[in-house]
Motif scaffolding. Structure first.
Motif, short mmCIF file in Angstrom:
data_model
loop_
_atom_site.label_atom_id
_atom_site.label_comp_id
_atom_site.label_asym_id
_atom_site.label_seq_id
_atom_site.Cartn_x
_atom_site.Cartn_y
_atom_site.Cartn_z
N ASP A 1 -31.01 0.73 30.34
CA ASP A 1 -31.65 0.56 31.66
C ASP A 1 -31.24 -0.79 32.25
OD1 ASP A 1 -33.05 2.90 31.19
OD2 ASP A 1 -34.88 1.88 30.52
N VAL B 1 -29.24 -1.73 35.79
CA VAL B 1 -29.74 -2.57 36.88
C VAL B 1 -28.80 -3.77 37.09
CG1 VAL B 1 -31.65 -3.97 37.72
CG2 VAL B 1 -32.12 -1.85 36.48
N CYS C 1 -30.66 1.90 42.26
CA CYS C 1 -30.31 2.22 40.88
C CYS C 1 -31.22 3.37 40.44
CB CYS C 1 -30.53 0.98 40.01
SG CYS C 1 -30.12 1.25 38.28
N ALA D 1 -34.53 -6.17 38.22
CA ALA D 1 -34.68 -5.48 39.51
C ALA D 1 -35.58 -6.29 40.43
CB ALA D 1 -35.26 -4.09 39.28
N LEU E 1 -35.53 0.73 42.27
CA LEU E 1 -35.27 1.66 41.16
C LEU E 1 -35.90 3.00 41.48
CD1 LEU E 1 -36.26 -0.52 38.04
CD2 LEU E 1 -34.05 -0.34 39.19
#
Ligand code: ASP
Ligand code: MG
Length: 409
Positions: A154, A158, A169, A219, A226
């Motif tokens: 993850d 990002v 994203c 983020a 996201l």
């Protein structure tokens, strides 16, 4: 027309058919006129299998070699993805961490990303192709392979999105978004449509497993939106975005829990300067992260200090404390790893009073004793006996109106 990073988790690339499905999804996004960069996890179960192999040959696997091993899982999925894309008539190119490069520090097993040049990825996109990047791995300035910690793909996604200036994203997973609580524990759990970075960060660090904490941190720092969604449906999932005023209308947006906690008490310690420092310096030297700490004074210049650590570090911490106890003149050391932490999270708490007392009332009315409490601006956590975890989660979910309340739009 947008620039989109799409990250697919282990269950989404668990076998060749699923990899082909993922290619179809990516190319559909491309055919709709967007540019796409892809980040992949290893096949579901693969990283665990590799860890198991390592343990068969070394009791405490060497961290550097462990990262060399663990990074192989993602090498398999990115190459298969690129081949499948070519088979379907698209141009795609796989990238390992060192080929970008995804530059990290040298903390094997939980390295931090320090920088990502975007040239290689951009060049493939400019030529009309699909860059396919291995998640979870990076490289140090000396050329050693590193990994970012479990679930770290993850964070790769990002960080790549930020590096190439993506518009969004998308994190594709096996659930259709972020839930108000764990649906496996509470059947009334509901998908959240929008959640703020800060709430998501608390939820991730308090036990919700849907996103790697550092990916949310990243983020938030760069304002990268996201979208957490299912790779098995076209439904929109959960948007993790900047907080806005309307989000405060809902007091509590989620209930989380973690059973991975343990508690240690050092009792009847002389109440004088330097005692807490004596205990916690040694614990932090052992890289054990302490969560909650409570100190209460007894009569006669004695005090008790109670704190929690991750369950995995319980034995290590207990050993240290037993050793230190002698040096600081503590009379007793006790530990308990049958505890759990339940938490409520919501930006609405900032401007509303009485949330904590309501939480305590709800737990009390179900006969659940609170062992420790900690709060921040947007969360309240209680440590309870582990056997009440599910009861507590359901009671709080219902008590704060999450069972039927309107999901935040
Ligand atoms: N494959 C790694 C893991 O299982 C990284 C990831 O999937 O995010 O933890
Ligand atoms: Mg994950």
């Amino acid at each position: 027309m947008a620039l989109i990073v799409q990250k697919f988790g282990g269950t989404s690339v668990a076998d060749c058919q699923r990899i082909k499905n993922v290619v179809s999804r990516v190319t559909a996004t491309k055919n709709a006129g967007n540019d796409v960069a892809v980040v992949l996890s290893a096949m579901a179960g693969e990283t665990n299998r590799l860890i198991d192999l390592a343990r068969q040959v070394q009791s405490r696997p060497d961290p550097r070699e462990m990262d060399v091993l663990l990074s192989t899982g993602e090498q398999v999925t990115i190459s298969l993805f690129a081949m499948a894309a070519k088979e379907m008539g698209y141009e795609a190119r796989s990238f390992l961490g060192h080929q970008i490069p995804i530059c990290t520090d040298a903390t094997f097993g939980r390295a931090r990303i320090e920088g990502i040049p975007n040239e290689a990825v951009r060049q493939v996109i400019r030529a009309g192709g699909i860059p396919v990047i291995a998640g979870f791995q990076g490289v140090t300035s000396l050329g050693d392979i590193t990994t970012l910690g479990r679930g770290g793909s993850d964070t790769t996604a990002v960080a790549v999105a930020v590096a190439i200036g993506a518009d969004i994203c998308e994190i594709y997973t096996d659930v259709d978004g972020v839930y108000t609580t764990d649906p496996n524990v509470c059947a009334q759990a509901r998908k959240i449509d929008r959640i703020s970075y800060e709430e998501m960060m608390e939820m991730a660090s308090l036990g919700a497993k849907v996103l790697h904490i550092r990916s949310v941190e990243f983020a938030m720092r760069y304002g990268m939106p996201l979208h957490v969604r299912s790779s098995f449906s076209d439904d929109t999932g959960t948007l993790v975005v900047e907080e806005d005023e309307s989000m405060e209308d809902i007091l509590v947006s989620g209930v989380t829990y973690s059973r991975q906690e343990a508690r240690i008490t050092v009792a009847k310690v002389p109440d004088k300067p330097g005692i807490a420092a004596g205990i916690f310096n040694q614990i932090s030297d052992a890289n054990v992260v302490v969560d909650m700490i409570i100190q209460n004074t007894r009569q006669g210049d004695l005090t008790d200090i109670t704190f929690t650590v991750p369950q995995d570090d319980y034995e290590t911490a207990l050993e240290i404390v037993k050793r230190v106890a002698g040096q600081i003149g503590a009379e007793e050391v006790a530990g308990d790893d049958n505890i759990a932490k339940v938490s409520i999270v919501g930006v609405g708490m900032r401007n509303h009073s009485g949330v904590a007392s309501r939480m305590f009332d709800i737990l009390a009315s179900h006969g659940i004793n609170i062992l420790m409490i900690s709060t921040s601006e947007i969360k309240i956590s209680c440590v309870i006996d582990e056997k009440y975890t599910e009861l507590a989660v359901r009671a709080l979910h219902e008590g704060f109106g999450l069972d039927q309340g309107p999901a935040r739009k």
